[in-house]
Design a protein around this motif. Sequence first.
Motif, short mmCIF file in Angstrom:
data_model
loop_
_atom_site.label_atom_id
_atom_site.label_comp_id
_atom_site.label_asym_id
_atom_site.label_seq_id
_atom_site.Cartn_x
_atom_site.Cartn_y
_atom_site.Cartn_z
N UNK A 284 -12.66 -24.19 -26.63
CA UNK A 284 -11.93 -22.92 -26.60
C UNK A 284 -10.64 -23.09 -25.83
N UNK A 285 -9.68 -22.25 -26.15
CA UNK A 285 -8.44 -22.13 -25.39
C UNK A 285 -8.30 -20.67 -24.98
N UNK A 286 -8.10 -20.44 -23.69
CA UNK A 286 -8.05 -19.09 -23.15
C UNK A 286 -6.73 -18.90 -22.42
N UNK A 287 -6.23 -17.68 -22.42
CA UNK A 287 -4.99 -17.40 -21.71
C UNK A 287 -5.16 -16.21 -20.77
N UNK A 288 -4.26 -16.11 -19.84
CA UNK A 288 -4.22 -15.00 -18.91
C UNK A 288 -2.86 -14.94 -18.26
N UNK A 289 -2.65 -13.97 -17.38
CA UNK A 289 -1.35 -13.77 -16.75
C UNK A 289 -1.53 -13.65 -15.25
N UNK A 290 -0.73 -14.42 -14.51
CA UNK A 290 -0.66 -14.29 -13.06
C UNK A 290 0.53 -13.40 -12.73
N UNK A 291 0.44 -12.67 -11.64
CA UNK A 291 1.56 -11.88 -11.15
C UNK A 291 1.99 -12.46 -9.81
N UNK A 292 3.29 -12.77 -9.70
CA UNK A 292 3.82 -13.40 -8.49
C UNK A 292 5.06 -12.67 -8.02
N UNK A 293 5.43 -12.93 -6.76
CA UNK A 293 6.75 -12.55 -6.24
C UNK A 293 7.59 -13.82 -6.21
N UNK A 294 8.53 -13.99 -7.13
CA UNK A 294 9.22 -15.29 -7.26
C UNK A 294 9.93 -15.74 -6.00
N UNK A 295 10.58 -14.85 -5.28
CA UNK A 295 11.36 -15.26 -4.13
C UNK A 295 10.57 -15.22 -2.83
N UNK A 296 9.36 -14.75 -2.91
CA UNK A 296 8.54 -14.62 -1.71
C UNK A 296 7.09 -14.83 -2.12
N UNK A 297 6.68 -16.05 -2.30
CA UNK A 297 5.41 -16.33 -2.96
C UNK A 297 4.17 -16.04 -2.10
N UNK A 298 4.07 -14.79 -1.67
CA UNK A 298 2.88 -14.32 -0.96
C UNK A 298 2.41 -13.04 -1.60
N UNK A 299 1.13 -12.72 -1.48
CA UNK A 299 0.63 -11.48 -2.08
C UNK A 299 1.18 -10.25 -1.37
N UNK A 300 0.96 -9.10 -1.99
CA UNK A 300 1.42 -7.82 -1.45
C UNK A 300 0.23 -6.93 -1.14
N UNK A 301 0.21 -6.40 0.06
CA UNK A 301 -0.70 -5.31 0.44
C UNK A 301 0.15 -4.35 1.25
N UNK A 302 0.49 -3.21 0.65
CA UNK A 302 1.50 -2.36 1.27
C UNK A 302 1.52 -0.99 0.62
N UNK A 303 1.87 0.05 1.40
CA UNK A 303 2.20 1.31 0.74
C UNK A 303 3.41 1.09 -0.16
N UNK A 304 3.47 1.79 -1.27
CA UNK A 304 4.65 1.72 -2.11
C UNK A 304 5.84 2.32 -1.36
N UNK A 305 7.05 1.88 -1.66
CA UNK A 305 8.22 2.42 -0.97
C UNK A 305 8.28 3.95 -1.06
N UNK A 306 8.42 4.58 0.10
CA UNK A 306 8.49 6.03 0.15
C UNK A 306 7.16 6.74 0.03
N UNK A 307 6.08 5.98 -0.02
CA UNK A 307 4.74 6.57 -0.16
C UNK A 307 3.94 6.35 1.13
N UNK A 308 2.90 7.16 1.30
CA UNK A 308 1.99 6.99 2.42
C UNK A 308 0.55 6.78 1.97
N UNK A 309 0.17 7.43 0.89
CA UNK A 309 -1.21 7.38 0.43
C UNK A 309 -1.41 6.50 -0.80
N UNK A 310 -0.32 6.00 -1.34
CA UNK A 310 -0.37 5.21 -2.55
C UNK A 310 0.01 3.77 -2.21
N UNK A 311 -0.96 2.85 -2.37
CA UNK A 311 -0.81 1.47 -1.94
C UNK A 311 -0.81 0.51 -3.13
N UNK A 312 -0.22 -0.66 -2.91
CA UNK A 312 -0.22 -1.72 -3.91
C UNK A 312 -0.88 -2.96 -3.34
#
Length: 347
Positions: A284-312
């Motif tokens: 079999x051949x399987x595919x998927x997608x990674x999500x990255x920050x190209x210029x800062x290759x670390x994951x994100x755990x943060x409130x969205x900009x301008x938000x307090x209760x909505x996190x990414x």
Amino acid sequence: MQPSPSIGIVGAGLAGACAAFALHRQAHVEVFEATDATNQAFRATGGLFHPLMTRRARPNWQHEAALTALEQLLAEVGDQVPVRRGLLRVAFDERQAADFREAACAYPHWVQWLSPEAVRERFPQVRAPYGALWISQGGALSANRLIDVLLARSGVPVHRPVRVVDWEETSRQVLLHTDRGDTHAFDYVILAPGYGYRLHPELARLPFQAVKGQVISLAGPASLATLPLVLATVHLVPSDGLLFVGSSYEPAFTDLAPSDAQTHRLWQEATRWVPEVMQGTVVAALTGVRVIRPRRPLPVLSPLPGRQRLWLFSGLGSRGLLYAPLLASWLPEALREPERLPAAVRL
């Protein structure tokens, strides 16, 4: 974060499952997943982890804390998630071999340098003309299996297939609107949508990049089952009688269909390091997608900009097993005091 808050998690991938498990004892948690249970990312077939994942084999960001968090998580799930230990990281060329030898001198508690002769004696199936690192703390596990176990052990409701199409934040709650016409209210919402980020304008304008990857599985010969975990220009992971070979990196793609050209390249590269692969058959051949920050290759755990209760919670890239458990373990305190999060993971 108030006592026993309600928390909605959008996405039942590795980030979402780790977040649900980290929070379920302290909050009412519900998970929303847009795909059905059979639509899983390819990398879940054989996720790798080890402490020196950079090209030069230098420590990863927060490496000790990340490995500790993963080991603690694995201890909690016990033998429900089998782990294969020991990783042979083969040098591509003489320059990388020099880097690997330096790493072995600097971090002898993690890695051991093996000369080409030592590799040939210890792992005769593997071709390593420039030598390799033996990383005893490295390992592989099925991320799919880990996701399933974490969601089951947390006991949280998982609504699937349900797509969150929009959200609203007020001073007291977040309202999630789904494609079924329902609205769900939570004190906090953690968005862990993976590739689905592109469907939401608020997320699509953030500095992320989607990278398509492909992996192939091969059957036979039986001797391939005795291979160690091998990481070179591709990785080779024996699992459940098959050999998984991956992965390609395609930052520009038009669809998610497997590519014959990538299948050929993966097979060719695998044969370069383990000649017996030539005798195998692609299953079999399987595919998927990674999500990255190209210029800062670390994951994100943060409130969205301008938000307090909505996190990414996103941007895990190829190091999800290393970072998802660590960042998820920060969530109970981070929701109360987001300023305590390292700047490196904040938006």
